[in-house]
Design an enzyme around this catalytic site. Structure first.
Site, PDB file in Angstrom:
ATOM      1  N   ASN A  33       0.813  -1.225   0.000  1.00 22.93           N
ATOM      2  CA  ASN A  33       0.000   0.000   0.000  1.00 22.93           C
ATOM      3  C   ASN A  33       0.843   1.270   0.000  1.00 22.93           C
ATOM      4  O   ASN A  33       0.395   2.306  -0.472  1.00 22.93           O
ATOM      5  CB  ASN A  33      -0.945  -0.007   1.204  1.00 22.93           C
ATOM      6  CG  ASN A  33      -0.258  -0.294   2.510  1.00 22.93           C
ATOM      7  OD1 ASN A  33       0.375  -1.346   2.667  1.00 22.93           O
ATOM      8  ND2 ASN A  33      -0.337   0.624   3.449  1.00 22.93           N
ATOM      9  N   GLY A  92     -13.986  -2.986   1.058  1.00 23.49           N
ATOM     10  CA  GLY A  92     -14.898  -2.231   0.207  1.00 23.49           C
ATOM     11  C   GLY A  92     -14.460  -0.809  -0.092  1.00 23.49           C
ATOM     12  O   GLY A  92     -14.559  -0.338  -1.221  1.00 23.49           O
ATOM     13  N   CYS A 110       4.930  10.061  10.601  1.00 21.03           N
ATOM     14  CA  CYS A 110       5.018  11.225  11.478  1.00 21.03           C
ATOM     15  C   CYS A 110       3.643  11.702  11.936  1.00 21.03           C
ATOM     16  O   CYS A 110       3.481  12.202  13.033  1.00 21.03           O
ATOM     17  CB  CYS A 110       5.731  12.372  10.772  1.00 21.03           C
ATOM     18  SG  CYS A 110       7.443  12.001  10.426  1.00 21.03           S
TER      19      CYS A 110
HETATM   20  C1  LIG Z   1      -6.452  -0.362   3.782  1.00 21.47           C
HETATM   21  C2  LIG Z   1      -5.692  -1.623   3.966  1.00 21.47           C
HETATM   22  C3  LIG Z   1      -6.057  -2.561   4.955  1.00 21.47           C
HETATM   23  C4  LIG Z   1      -7.159  -2.282   5.947  1.00 21.47           C
HETATM   24  O1  LIG Z   1      -8.439  -2.351   5.382  1.00 21.47           O
HETATM   25  P1  LIG Z   1      -9.658  -1.639   6.158  1.00 21.47           P
HETATM   26  O2  LIG Z   1     -10.862  -2.045   5.386  1.00 21.47           O
HETATM   27  O3  LIG Z   1      -9.395  -0.179   6.126  1.00 21.47           O
HETATM   28  O4  LIG Z   1      -9.673  -2.190   7.546  1.00 21.47           O
HETATM   29  C5  LIG Z   1      -5.335  -3.728   5.044  1.00 21.47           C
HETATM   30  N1  LIG Z   1      -4.309  -3.983   4.207  1.00 21.47           N
HETATM   31  C6  LIG Z   1      -3.938  -3.133   3.240  1.00 21.47           C
HETATM   32  C7  LIG Z   1      -2.814  -3.488   2.333  1.00 21.47           C
HETATM   33  C8  LIG Z   1      -4.603  -1.915   3.091  1.00 21.47           C
HETATM   34  O5  LIG Z   1      -4.217  -1.067   2.146  1.00 21.47           O
END
Ligand SMILES: *Cc1c(COP(=O)(O)O)cnc(C)c1O
Length: 402
Positions: free
Chosen positions: A151, A200, A325
């Site tokens: 991410n 979602g 940060c």
């Molecule tokens: C956003 C994200 C999550 C968490 O998902 P939520 O639905 O916000 O709890 C987990 N893993 C990755 C790689 C993400 O980008």
């Protein structure tokens, strides 16, 4: 003023088709899916349609999809559920150093319960070494959990290859696919995935809805108790509006995937090339080509990511920084550090993630504004001016020693 949202990896707006459907399920089709009357049956139908839509996107069977409150819960359920159900076989888990905290912290919580976790290091481009993975596997390894797309830096990990290795060794394989679901093709059979998390709100549906795919026959214990919903694996009255929203968003994402990936890849590359060309002392973080369409992460030397974000915000541009940060700690992101990026470079990191609403004009606007801001910030930076900038500089902001 122009407003440009470039933080789609954090969350996305809800798409209009989904808003319309949610509205119907909030006001007309509001029944409890467990009820036998028409209101209940209609709600049940909505939930089961969503299950089919989500299963279709990853080539799974509908009965292998279990709805959760989001990606975080799905990750917890996959990891803790597997650990609890398989601990007589072994107590060793393999993951990577660049996982989302939903995976990292869940694995760490298991260490306190007597499990052992190997956190695999990564290459400078956030890819992993498959030989290292193989040599980390032990007789008591019960689970490999690895993200599909990181991410923070957008690199795509070799899930198919890892799935093959896990299958050969009879180890359960969980994939956090929150960043790739609906954006990259996924086939749970071809990739030998046993468990897969999706969310979602990263694909234009609602926050607070996600799912865990559980391959038929995979041993996994529930985290919650109290009802027979989701075949007792995830009891509690279903979040029907959230589930139907997730289903429709997944369906539409599947239809648009190829064209949108192509469009976003072009915009992404234009943005990356423009930044590298217009701003000196910049590096791209993550793999150059093997990265999520629409994902840009750069480190701009001699500036603070936080100041950069504020100045971009003043120009209507929403991005995020590569450091933690904002969360009160002054340490840069664990992902950038695991990639071997020095603290002082990691501090100047900027993540811009493009999405459905992003246009070429948006990219042009960023390429116009960003170089000016960087120049301004650098002109105010004592670090930049004093040019004591070689490799021996210290990271004054970090609490950690290099
Ligand atoms: C956003 C994200 C999550 C968490 O998902 P939520 O639905 O916000 O709890 C987990 N893993 C990755 C790689 C993400 O980008």
């Amino acid at each position: 003023m122009r407003r440009v949202y470039l933080d789609h990896s954090a969350t996305t707006p809800v798409r209009p088709e989904v808003v319309q459907l949610v509205n119907k399920y909030l006001t007309e089709t509001f029944g409890n899916p467990s009820s036998v009357h028409a209101f209940g049956r209609e709600a049940r139908k909505g939930v089961e349609t969503a299950r089919e839509q989500i299963a279709a996107l990853i080539k799974a069977k509908p009965e292998e999809i279990f709805f959760t409150s989001g990606g975080t819960e799905a990750d917890n359920m996959a990891i803790v559920g597997t650990a609890m159900a398989n601990q007589t076989k072994g107590k060793h888990i393999i993951t990577t150093q660049i996982e989302h905290h939903a995976v990292l912290d869940t694995c760490k919580s298991l260490i306190k319960q007597g499990f052992e976790v190997t956190f695999l290091p990564v290459n400078p481009d956030a890819t992993i070494d498959l030989e290292l993975l193989k040599s980390s596997i032990r007789d008591d390894t019960i689970l490999i959990t690895m993200m599909h797309v990181n991410n923070e830096v957008g690199t795509i990990l070799p899930i198919k290859e890892v799935g093959q290795i896990a299958k050969e060794k009879g180890i359960i394989f969980h994939v956090d696919a929150v960043q790739s679901f609906g954006k990259l093709p996924i086939d749970v059979n071809e990739m030998n995935i046993d468990l897969l998390s999706a969310s979602g709100h990263k694909i234009y549906a609602l926050k607070g809805t996600g799912c865990l795919y559980i391959r038929k026959g995979t041993k996994i214990a529930p985290l919650f108790f109290g009802g027979s919903q989701e075949r007792k694996r995830r009891p509690g009255t279903e979040n029907v509006p959230g589930i139907v929203a997730f289903g429709l968003a997944a369906h539409l994402a599947g239809q648009e995937m190829e064209a949108e990936a192509e469009r976003l890849t072009k915009l992404r590359d234009k943005l990356i090339d423009g930044i590298l060309e217009k701003i000196p002392n910049v590096q791209l973080n993550g793999h150059r080509t093997n990265r999520l369409p629409g994902h840009v992460n750069v480190s701009i030397r001699y500036i603070e990511g936080e100041s950069l974000l504020l100045m971009l915000d003043m120009k209507g541009i929403a991005a995020s920084s590569g450091s933690a940060c904002t969360s009160g700690s002054l340490d840069p992101s664990h992902v950038l550090l695991a990639m071997g990026i020095p603290h002082e470079i990691a501090h100047g990191s900027l993540r811009m993630t493009l999405g459905k609403g992003t246009t070429e004009e948006d990219v042009d606007y960023v390429l116009e504004v960003l170089p000016e801001i960087v120049e301004k910030l650098r002109s105010m930076s004592p670090l930049y001016n004093s040019m004591k900038l070689e490799n021996n500089e210290e990271c004054s902001k970090c609490t950690q020693k290099r």
